[in-house]
Design a protein around this motif. Structure first.
Motif, PDB file in Angstrom:
ATOM      1  N   PRO A  95       0.819  -1.220   0.000  1.00 27.10           N
ATOM      2  CA  PRO A  95       0.000   0.000   0.000  1.00 27.10           C
ATOM      3  C   PRO A  95       0.851   1.268   0.000  1.00 27.10           C
ATOM      4  O   PRO A  95       1.863   1.348   0.693  1.00 27.10           O
ATOM      5  CB  PRO A  95      -0.829  -0.114   1.281  1.00 27.10           C
ATOM      6  N   GLU A  96       0.425   2.237  -0.819  1.00 29.13           N
ATOM      7  CA  GLU A  96       1.108   3.529  -0.881  1.00 29.13           C
ATOM      8  C   GLU A  96       0.280   4.614  -0.192  1.00 29.13           C
ATOM      9  O   GLU A  96       0.776   5.710   0.019  1.00 29.13           O
ATOM     10  CB  GLU A  96       1.347   3.928  -2.336  1.00 29.13           C
ATOM     11  N   TRP A  97      -0.966   4.304   0.116  1.00 26.00           N
ATOM     12  CA  TRP A  97      -1.889   5.282   0.671  1.00 26.00           C
ATOM     13  C   TRP A  97      -2.669   4.678   1.822  1.00 26.00           C
ATOM     14  O   TRP A  97      -2.864   3.474   1.887  1.00 26.00           O
ATOM     15  CB  TRP A  97      -2.883   5.759  -0.396  1.00 26.00           C
ATOM     16  N   ARG A  98      -3.163   5.547   2.712  1.00 30.05           N
ATOM     17  CA  ARG A  98      -4.108   5.122   3.740  1.00 30.05           C
ATOM     18  C   ARG A  98      -5.222   6.163   3.762  1.00 30.05           C
ATOM     19  O   ARG A  98      -5.017   7.326   3.390  1.00 30.05           O
ATOM     20  CB  ARG A  98      -3.433   4.983   5.097  1.00 30.05           C
ATOM     21  N   GLN A 112      -0.502   9.791   1.985  1.00 32.40           N
ATOM     22  CA  GLN A 112       0.539   8.949   1.416  1.00 32.40           C
ATOM     23  C   GLN A 112       1.296   8.254   2.540  1.00 32.40           C
ATOM     24  O   GLN A 112       1.625   8.867   3.558  1.00 32.40           O
ATOM     25  CB  GLN A 112       1.479   9.825   0.596  1.00 32.40           C
ATOM     26  N   ILE A 113       1.576   6.968   2.353  1.00 28.45           N
ATOM     27  CA  ILE A 113       2.396   6.224   3.307  1.00 28.45           C
ATOM     28  C   ILE A 113       3.842   6.403   2.858  1.00 28.45           C
ATOM     29  O   ILE A 113       4.251   5.883   1.824  1.00 28.45           O
ATOM     30  CB  ILE A 113       2.023   4.725   3.331  1.00 28.45           C
ATOM     31  N   THR A 114       4.575   7.193   3.626  1.00 26.21           N
ATOM     32  CA  THR A 114       5.944   7.524   3.244  1.00 26.21           C
ATOM     33  C   THR A 114       6.747   7.889   4.481  1.00 26.21           C
ATOM     34  O   THR A 114       6.184   8.218   5.519  1.00 26.21           O
ATOM     35  CB  THR A 114       5.961   8.697   2.239  1.00 26.21           C
ATOM     36  N   GLU A 115       8.051   7.857   4.325  1.00 28.71           N
ATOM     37  CA  GLU A 115       8.950   8.290   5.395  1.00 28.71           C
ATOM     38  C   GLU A 115       9.155   9.804   5.352  1.00 28.71           C
ATOM     39  O   GLU A 115       9.762  10.382   6.245  1.00 28.71           O
ATOM     40  CB  GLU A 115      10.299   7.578   5.273  1.00 28.71           C
ATOM     41  N   ILE A 141       1.858  13.573   1.006  1.00 27.10           N
ATOM     42  CA  ILE A 141       0.754  14.156   0.249  1.00 27.10           C
ATOM     43  C   ILE A 141      -0.543  13.754   0.927  1.00 27.10           C
ATOM     44  O   ILE A 141      -0.734  12.586   1.287  1.00 27.10           O
ATOM     45  CB  ILE A 141       0.783  13.658  -1.203  1.00 27.10           C
ATOM     46  N   THR A 142      -1.443  14.707   1.119  1.00 25.97           N
ATOM     47  CA  THR A 142      -2.747  14.423   1.710  1.00 25.97           C
ATOM     48  C   THR A 142      -3.832  15.113   0.889  1.00 25.97           C
ATOM     49  O   THR A 142      -3.577  16.103   0.199  1.00 25.97           O
ATOM     50  CB  THR A 142      -2.851  14.909   3.166  1.00 25.97           C
ATOM     51  N   ALA A 143      -5.023  14.563   0.981  1.00 27.39           N
ATOM     52  CA  ALA A 143      -6.188  15.163   0.334  1.00 27.39           C
ATOM     53  C   ALA A 143      -7.415  14.781   1.144  1.00 27.39           C
ATOM     54  O   ALA A 143      -7.468  13.700   1.738  1.00 27.39           O
ATOM     55  CB  ALA A 143      -6.325  14.668  -1.100  1.00 27.39           C
TER      56      ALA A 143
END
Length: 93
Positions: free
Chosen positions: A38-41, A63-66, A71-73
């Motif tokens: 998964p890249e997003w939650r 966005q699932i990232t370090e 990025i959010t929406a």
């Protein structure tokens, strides 16, 4: 990438409107596509509005990232409260 986040939010809203998911709080949950990691939650929050039959549903996608700036929406849509439909059905309206 923000466009992808908005597409996910729209998809969650569409599932909500179609009755596939209930209008209840959903804690951050991974958005899984196939066998890919998964890249997003997404999360769903639901609040009352000034109108008894309507709820404000807010979907937030992140966005699932370090990265320190993922990025959010968010999208908000007013939806019919299923409890109001059940109540009207029981009253024979």
């Amino acid at each position: 990438m923000e466009g992808e986040a908005l597409l996910i939010a729209e998809s969650v809203i569409a599932q909500l409107v179609a009755g596939l998911i209930e209008p209840v709080e959903i804690a951050p949950t991974a958005w899984v596509v196939g066998n890919e990691p998964p890249e997003w939650r997404y999360a769903l929050s639901v609040e009352p509005t000034g109108t008894a039959e309507l709820l404000a549903a807010r979907v937030t996608v992140e966005q699932i990232t370090e990265s320190s700036k993922p990025i959010t929406a968010s999208l908000v849509r007013w939806v019919v409260d299923p409890a109001s439909i059940e109540s009207a059905t029981e009253e024979g309206v």
